[in-house]
Design a protein around this motif. Structure first.
Motif, PDB file in Angstrom:
ATOM      1  N   LYS A 121     -42.727  75.101 -27.760  1.00 31.24           N
ATOM      2  CA  LYS A 121     -41.780  74.949 -26.657  1.00 31.24           C
ATOM      3  C   LYS A 121     -42.148  75.972 -25.597  1.00 31.24           C
ATOM      4  CE  LYS A 121     -36.782  74.424 -26.442  1.00 31.24           C
ATOM      5  NZ  LYS A 121     -35.614  74.566 -27.306  1.00 31.24           N
ATOM      6  N   ARG A 122     -42.372  75.516 -24.373  1.00 31.69           N
ATOM      7  CA  ARG A 122     -42.751  76.444 -23.301  1.00 31.69           C
ATOM      8  C   ARG A 122     -41.581  77.292 -22.888  1.00 31.69           C
ATOM      9  NH1 ARG A 122     -45.802  71.794 -20.927  1.00 31.69           N
ATOM     10  NH2 ARG A 122     -43.806  71.024 -20.242  1.00 31.69           N
ATOM     11  N   THR A 123     -41.797  78.588 -22.790  1.00 29.30           N
ATOM     12  CA  THR A 123     -40.715  79.424 -22.287  1.00 29.30           C
ATOM     13  C   THR A 123     -40.791  79.541 -20.773  1.00 29.30           C
ATOM     14  OG1 THR A 123     -42.103  81.286 -22.854  1.00 29.30           O
ATOM     15  CG2 THR A 123     -40.311  80.785 -24.342  1.00 29.30           C
ATOM     16  N   THR A 124     -42.001  79.487 -20.214  1.00 25.66           N
ATOM     17  CA  THR A 124     -42.128  79.470 -18.754  1.00 25.66           C
ATOM     18  C   THR A 124     -43.125  78.400 -18.376  1.00 25.66           C
ATOM     19  OG1 THR A 124     -43.878  81.101 -18.991  1.00 25.66           O
ATOM     20  CG2 THR A 124     -41.719  81.918 -18.297  1.00 25.66           C
ATOM     21  N   ASN A 154     -39.825  70.207 -21.521  1.00 22.72           N
ATOM     22  CA  ASN A 154     -40.561  71.449 -21.759  1.00 22.72           C
ATOM     23  C   ASN A 154     -41.318  71.496 -23.078  1.00 22.72           C
ATOM     24  OD1 ASN A 154     -40.299  72.840 -19.422  1.00 22.72           O
ATOM     25  ND2 ASN A 154     -38.333  73.722 -19.994  1.00 22.72           N
ATOM     26  N   TYR A 192     -39.372  74.067 -33.892  1.00 23.91           N
ATOM     27  CA  TYR A 192     -40.246  74.497 -32.811  1.00 23.91           C
ATOM     28  C   TYR A 192     -40.604  75.965 -32.911  1.00 23.91           C
ATOM     29  CZ  TYR A 192     -36.036  76.514 -30.809  1.00 23.91           C
ATOM     30  OH  TYR A 192     -34.914  77.258 -30.616  1.00 23.91           O
ATOM     31  N   GLU A 194     -41.753  79.070 -30.019  1.00 23.50           N
ATOM     32  CA  GLU A 194     -41.842  79.266 -28.572  1.00 23.50           C
ATOM     33  C   GLU A 194     -43.182  79.868 -28.189  1.00 23.50           C
ATOM     34  OE1 GLU A 194     -38.347  81.444 -27.470  1.00 23.50           O
ATOM     35  OE2 GLU A 194     -37.270  79.562 -27.157  1.00 23.50           O
ATOM     36  N   GLU A 196     -45.656  81.037 -24.470  1.00 26.44           N
ATOM     37  CA  GLU A 196     -45.721  81.145 -23.032  1.00 26.44           C
ATOM     38  C   GLU A 196     -46.976  80.417 -22.555  1.00 26.44           C
ATOM     39  OE1 GLU A 196     -45.471  84.994 -20.412  1.00 26.44           O
ATOM     40  OE2 GLU A 196     -44.059  85.042 -22.085  1.00 26.44           O
TER      41      GLU A 196
END
Ligand code: UDP
Ligand code: MG
Length: 311
Positions: A121-124, A154, A192, A194, A196
């Motif tokens: 899961k993309r944090t940014t 995302n 998931y 996380e 970046e």
């Protein structure tokens, strides 16, 4: 020993591959209790990607590759990867190092805990224009509201899939592929980790705005018939309106005996209904086009060469 395949679709990635390979070596060393396979899928690259892959596979027996007969796009390249991967679990990742290989360690832990589909899961969202962000937001909103499957925003293709999931995905041979939706469709135990998103190490994203929009349309069209339903509703409402309006005119003409007034109304109505009809036809056409594509049952891709040191 459990085997893990890392599937990497590559399109014009000659600059990134060496770096990616080094990172993957670090990962393989850190997780040496697994047997590893790195499966590169060369998706008809126009640069020296294939040569780079070949030299890697000559040095290292865990590197295998599929060379597709032309460029089919990432979705199909991934399917080819699923078909040829030998692992008990597969990790899919981009060649441009936007998906940090070390995150796979967390994915493996989750897999060992019993999850079948561990997605990143993309944090940014690294360096994306606001237009792209807005469009992406709108797209997920529409898709989630209209489709019956929950497509997660995302979440990209960076994920670890158990053999069960791979076998399920391989059964879906549709030509117009929207793999992100398919992951959700197959179900299984999901969780998931996380991460970046990094910037591309080299080159630029091969997605154009047009390509993204057409992928978005693909996503919506292949997962829901909501646009058809919408066309039906718009049609029903305008038809009712038109009928009432016609009735009003009929009565007015009969009672008052109206001469040729109302020309602008006429023009507006003709244009309005013409437009609405064309729109509905267009929506219908999108689906008919998809039926046309699928009904030919063509193979999804052709393979020029497949190489694996261990079969
Ligand atoms: N890719 C591919 N075939 C294509 C386009 C892209 O196999 O026709 C691969 C590409 O080499 C990369 C991954 O798909 O490994 C993601 O592509 P890209 O980085 O261009 O997309 P983004 O990260 O912007 O979604
Ligand atoms: Mg990328």
């Amino acid at each position: 020993m459990k085997k893990i395949s890392v599937i990497v679709p590559c399109y014009n990635e000659q600059e990134s591959l060496q770096l990616l390979y080094q990172e993957l070596c670090r990962l393989m060393k850190a997780e040496s209790k697994y047997e590893w396979e790195i499966l590169f899928v060369n998706d008809g690259s126009k640069d020296d990607t294939l040569q780079v892959i070949q030299s890697l596979s000559a040095q290292d027996a865990s590197v295998s590759y599929i060379d597709l007969s032309r460029n089919y796009g990432k979705e199909t390249a991934m399917l080819a990867g699923f078909d040829y991967a030998q692992g008990d679990a597969c990790v899919i990742m981009d060649a441009d190092l936007q998906h940090p290989p070390m995150v796979v360690r967390d994915m493996l832990r989750k897999w060992e805990e019993g999850y079948d589909d561990v997605y990143g899961k993309r944090t940014t969202r690294a360096k994306e224009s606001w237009l792209r962000k807005c469009l992406s937001y709108a797209f997920y909103y529409i898709l989630q509201k209209s489709a019956k499957v929950d497509v997660l925003p995302n979440v990209g293709d960076f994920r670890l899939l158990d053999r069960k999931c791979i076998d399920a995905l391989r059964q879906m041979r549709e030509t117009d592929r929207y793999t992100k939706g398919l992951y959700c469709l197959i179900g299984f135990r999901k969780t998931y980790v996380e991460f970046e998103t990094q910037d591309r190490v080299s080159g630029s994203s091969s997605w154009t705005l047009r390509g993204l929009i057409s992928l978005a349309i693909e996503g919506i069209m292949s997962f829901t018939i909501a646009p058809l339903r919408l066309a039906t509703w718009v049609g029903a409402i305008t038809a009712t309106g038109a009928f009432l309006y016609a009735l009003y005119f009929l009565i007015k003409t009969l009672v008052v005996g109206d001469p040729v007034h109302g020309f602008p109304t006429l023009v507006i109505l003709i244009l309005f209904f013409g437009g609405a009809q064309l729109l509905a036809l267009g929506v219908l056409g999108e689906y008919v086009g998809r039926i046309f594509h699928e009904s030919k049952h063509r193979p999804n891709y052709f393979v020029q060469t497949y190489y694996s040191a261990k079969k």
